[in-house]
Write a protein that holds these residues in place. Structure first.
Motif, short mmCIF file in Angstrom:
data_model
loop_
_atom_site.label_atom_id
_atom_site.label_comp_id
_atom_site.label_asym_id
_atom_site.label_seq_id
_atom_site.Cartn_x
_atom_site.Cartn_y
_atom_site.Cartn_z
N GLU A 167 -119.92 44.65 -102.23
CA GLU A 167 -119.30 45.93 -101.90
C GLU A 167 -117.87 45.73 -101.40
O GLU A 167 -116.95 46.46 -101.76
N ARG A 171 -114.34 47.06 -103.20
CA ARG A 171 -113.31 47.83 -102.49
C ARG A 171 -111.94 47.17 -102.64
O ARG A 171 -110.94 47.83 -102.91
N ASN A 218 -121.10 49.37 -92.64
CA ASN A 218 -120.52 50.54 -93.32
C ASN A 218 -120.63 50.46 -94.84
O ASN A 218 -119.92 51.14 -95.55
N ALA A 220 -122.96 51.57 -96.68
CA ALA A 220 -123.59 52.74 -97.29
C ALA A 220 -123.25 54.03 -96.55
O ALA A 220 -124.01 55.00 -96.60
N VAL A 221 -122.10 54.06 -95.87
CA VAL A 221 -121.68 55.28 -95.18
C VAL A 221 -120.32 55.70 -95.71
O VAL A 221 -119.54 54.88 -96.21
N THR A 222 -120.04 56.98 -95.61
CA THR A 222 -118.74 57.49 -96.06
C THR A 222 -117.69 57.20 -95.00
O THR A 222 -118.00 56.91 -93.84
N HIS A 223 -116.44 57.32 -95.41
CA HIS A 223 -115.34 57.13 -94.47
C HIS A 223 -115.43 58.15 -93.33
O HIS A 223 -115.22 57.81 -92.16
N GLU A 224 -115.75 59.38 -93.68
CA GLU A 224 -115.85 60.44 -92.67
C GLU A 224 -116.96 60.14 -91.67
O GLU A 224 -116.79 60.35 -90.46
N GLU A 225 -118.09 59.63 -92.15
CA GLU A 225 -119.21 59.31 -91.27
C GLU A 225 -118.86 58.18 -90.31
O GLU A 225 -119.19 58.24 -89.12
N GLN A 226 -118.19 57.15 -90.82
CA GLN A 226 -117.87 56.03 -89.94
C GLN A 226 -116.81 56.41 -88.91
O GLN A 226 -116.84 55.95 -87.77
N GLU A 228 -116.39 59.46 -87.66
CA GLU A 228 -117.08 60.31 -86.68
C GLU A 228 -117.83 59.45 -85.68
O GLU A 228 -117.81 59.70 -84.47
#
Length: 247
Positions: A167, A171, A218, A220-226, A228
């Motif tokens: 992953e 990126r 991170n 499997a999380v979105t940028h917004e989730e991380q 937050e």
């Protein structure tokens, strides 16, 4: 979500974000600093700047061997600093002895040699010295590989970020492709794999999680989730410090 936080009267702290190459720690650190009005420092860029200096001065030979004896005498004269650009990119640029080298230090030729340079004890000693000076007044977010363990072992907030190698390589490859660089995914993957090996096995300040660091996978999380998650963690830390000061 992207509005600055109101922390005018809050105590200033040091935020240390460590993690593997291309784990997204720099993006997290940069955005957090912007949201809370802190200074952001990309410690990895500092080692890249030293690597660029070594490449420019013929101190890294064709097989990647670093001429330590040739590089070490120059270290006390090397100044690495940062400048906030107001141009169209609006990002922080890395300066090597006053020269803007931001674009050049992100190239693959620097990425391919930065780990062998960064393991040199004298290089780490000089960069840590500069980093600690930057954080003397607190109100700083710094990311790297030894920030919570060596540079700021007493940082009020420490985060350790990781994701799977595939992953992270995806990126990084996408990032380079978006910058117009023609590079194979396999080359990026191999480069990160080797950097992981060097970072985790070096004798001086290896990449390890500080005992009091909070982990974030991170992958499997979105940028917004991380973000937050990170901002709440920052706010909780400030609240805890304020409560402790009142008791």
């Amino acid at each position: 979500m992207n509005e600055p936080l109101e922390i005018t009267d809050a105590p200033k702290i040091v935020v240390a974000i460590d993690g593997y190459s291309s784990s997204g720690k720099s993006t997290m650190a940069r955005e957090l600093a912007k949201r809370v009005g802190y200074v952001y420092v990309d410690s990895g860029a500092m080692y890249r700047a030293v690597t660029l200096f070594a490449l420019r001065n013929g101190l890294i030979n064709e097989d990647g061997l670093v001429n330590k004896e040739g590089l070490i005498p120059h270290l006390h004269n090397l100044e690495v600093s940062f400048e906030q650009k107001t141009g169209k990119d609006g990002v922080q640029h890395t300066l090597l002895n006053g020269e803007d080298v931001e674009k050049e230090i992100r190239e693959m030729r620097v990425s391919s040699h930065v780990s062998p340079v960064a393991v040199i004890p004298e290089v780490r000693e000089r960069m840590v010295q500069l980093q600690q000076l930057m954080g003397k007044k607190k109100g700083i977010v710094m990311d790297g590989r030894d920030i919570g363990t060596t540079v700021f072992p007493n940082a009020e907030l420490k985060v350790f970020v990781y994701a799977g190698l595939h992953e992270r390589a995806r990126r990084r490859w996408r990032e380079l492709a978006n910058k117009g660089m023609d590079i194979r995914f396999e080359e990026v993957y191999s480069n990160l794999e080797e950097r992981d090996r060097i970072d985790t096995t070096r004798e001086v300040s290896p990449l390890i999680k500080a005992e009091d660091a909070i982990e974030l996978d991170n992958g499997a999380v979105t940028h917004e989730e991380q973000m937050e998650w990170l901002i709440k963690l920052f706010q909780d830390t400030i609240e805890r410090i304020e409560n402790e000061s009142r008791s």
